[in-house]
Design an enzyme around this catalytic site. Structure first.
Site, PDB file in Angstrom:
ATOM      1  N   LYS A 100      -1.319  -9.352   3.086  1.00 41.43           N
ATOM      2  CA  LYS A 100      -0.573  -8.891   4.261  1.00 41.43           C
ATOM      3  C   LYS A 100      -1.419  -7.882   5.007  1.00 41.43           C
ATOM      4  CE  LYS A 100       3.060  -5.992   4.107  1.00 41.43           C
ATOM      5  NZ  LYS A 100       2.649  -4.909   5.071  1.00 41.43           N
ATOM      6  N   GLU A 105       9.175  -4.162  10.912  1.00 37.08           N
ATOM      7  CA  GLU A 105       9.608  -2.874  10.354  1.00 37.08           C
ATOM      8  C   GLU A 105      10.009  -1.881  11.435  1.00 37.08           C
ATOM      9  OE1 GLU A 105       8.159   0.766   7.393  1.00 37.08           O
ATOM     10  OE2 GLU A 105       6.876  -0.996   7.644  1.00 37.08           O
ATOM     11  N   ASP A 114      -0.956  -6.093   0.014  1.00 35.29           N
ATOM     12  CA  ASP A 114      -1.346  -5.422   1.253  1.00 35.29           C
ATOM     13  C   ASP A 114      -2.851  -5.200   1.285  1.00 35.29           C
ATOM     14  OD1 ASP A 114       0.786  -5.010   2.972  1.00 35.29           O
ATOM     15  OD2 ASP A 114       1.455  -3.194   1.966  1.00 35.29           O
ATOM     16  N   GLU A 159      -1.505  -5.357   8.764  1.00 37.00           N
ATOM     17  CA  GLU A 159      -0.730  -4.773   9.849  1.00 37.00           C
ATOM     18  C   GLU A 159      -1.419  -5.013  11.190  1.00 37.00           C
ATOM     19  OE1 GLU A 159       0.129  -0.676   9.121  1.00 37.00           O
ATOM     20  OE2 GLU A 159       1.028  -1.058   7.154  1.00 37.00           O
ATOM     21  N   ASP A 206       0.830  -1.200   0.000  1.00 39.86           N
ATOM     22  CA  ASP A 206       0.000   0.000   0.000  1.00 39.86           C
ATOM     23  C   ASP A 206       0.866   1.253   0.000  1.00 39.86           C
ATOM     24  OD1 ASP A 206       0.904  -0.185   2.613  1.00 39.86           O
ATOM     25  OD2 ASP A 206      -1.071  -0.061   3.544  1.00 39.86           O
ATOM     26  N   SER A 207       2.177   1.056   0.049  1.00 38.74           N
ATOM     27  CA  SER A 207       3.117   2.162  -0.173  1.00 38.74           C
ATOM     28  C   SER A 207       2.921   2.778  -1.553  1.00 38.74           C
ATOM     29  CB  SER A 207       4.557   1.674  -0.031  1.00 38.74           C
ATOM     30  OG  SER A 207       4.766   0.494  -0.792  1.00 38.74           O
TER      31      SER A 207
END
Length: 286
Positions: A132, A201, A102, A134, A63-64
């Site tokens: 993925k 991270e 993501d 978070e 999602d970056s």
């Protein structure tokens, strides 16, 4: 199930794979725990995927892309539709790496059922192998729910960019004993819930080392430790596309300067009419 596409050179600039290899699988990635470090980079387009795929075990449609591709201030505004479009492109451009997508902010936190709906949508739309998400212990039930229903999940602990408004910035995490203990506990919870790998991270190195030695699944570091079971970077950061990067980024090229120089040369040739030449134009048939 991942899908391999053959591209027609008559209609696409993309080069087809001459001899597709068998794509890696999630179980194969999990078996790499403690073995040769896993290589992971982000990819958002077909062409980038084609160039990175032969060298990577995993390609992350991160999602970056919100910041890298769309110029957004954070990853928070990224939508499921954006992730699906770029995820499908990366799957089309790859044949070897496991493609992980993501799950964007707001698509999974409300409930395990909501997470399943979003994850199923992403996998159906793209052909990717895994998602993925978070978060730590708070997401363990969701990870278990998805895993038990056939959706492989990669976890993400430490500095979690989707929580930037809560964290107050992008600084390294785990500088206090309490926070370090929580990050380790988060990773253990995800591992026990069935995550097939965990991204760590932006943490104090000792935390990453402890997690890697504790959990049964591979750890993938980004600003963590060389002792992790693998590493990931945003490809555009690694290639030198941006002037500002995080401390944990190593630039392996300076593509920004090279692209700018090529554009400057092109502009000069257009303005002095030295481009195009006879090599780039069509003569009448005799």
């Amino acid at each position: 199930m991942s899908t391999t596409y053959t591209l027609d050179t008559g209609t696409s600039r993309a080069n087809p794979t001459p001899a597709p290899l068998k794509r890696l699988t999630v179980p194969a990635i999990r078996r790499q725990k403690g073995a040769t470090p896993l290589v992971m980079l982000t990819a958002y387009t077909v062409r980038t995927a084609q160039l990175l795929d032969p060298h990577c075990d995993l390609l992350l449609v991160g999602d970056s892309l919100g910041q890298v591709i769309y110029g957004l201030p954070s990853t928070v505004p990224v939508t499921l539709e954006m992730m699906a479009a770029h995820g499908a492109a990366v799957v089309r451009g790859s044949y070897h790496a496991v493609v992980v997508i993501d799950m964007p902010f707001g698509s999974y936190e409300a409930s395990p059922e909501k997470a399943f709906e979003s994850a199923a949508y992403l996998l159906k739309q793209t052909g990717a192998a895994a998602v993925k998400l978070e978060g730590g212990a708070a997401m363990a039930a969701t990870v278990r729910f998805l895993s038990e229903r056939g959706i492989p999940v990669m976890g993400h602990v430490g500095l979690t960019p989707q929580a930037v408004n809560t964290l107050g910035g992008y600084g390294a995490r785990g500088r206090t004993a309490a926070e370090a203990e929580k990050i380790v506990a988060d990773a253990r919870a995800l591992d026990e819930a069935g995550a097939f790998a965990i991204v760590i991270e932006g943490v104090v190195e000792g935390i990453a080392i402890e997690i890697t030695r504790t959990v049964s699944c591979p750890t993938i570091g980004i600003g963590a430790s060389a002792d992790c079971d693998g590493q990931v970077l945003v490809a555009e950061d690694m290639l030198g596309m941006f002037e500002r990067t995080a401390r944990f980024v190593k630039c392996y090229d300076d593509l920004a300067a090279r692209i700018s120089a090529a554009a400057q040369t092109y502009a000069g040739e257009v303005r002095d009419r030295s481009f195009p030449t006879a090599d780039q134009t069509y003569a009448a048939k005799s």
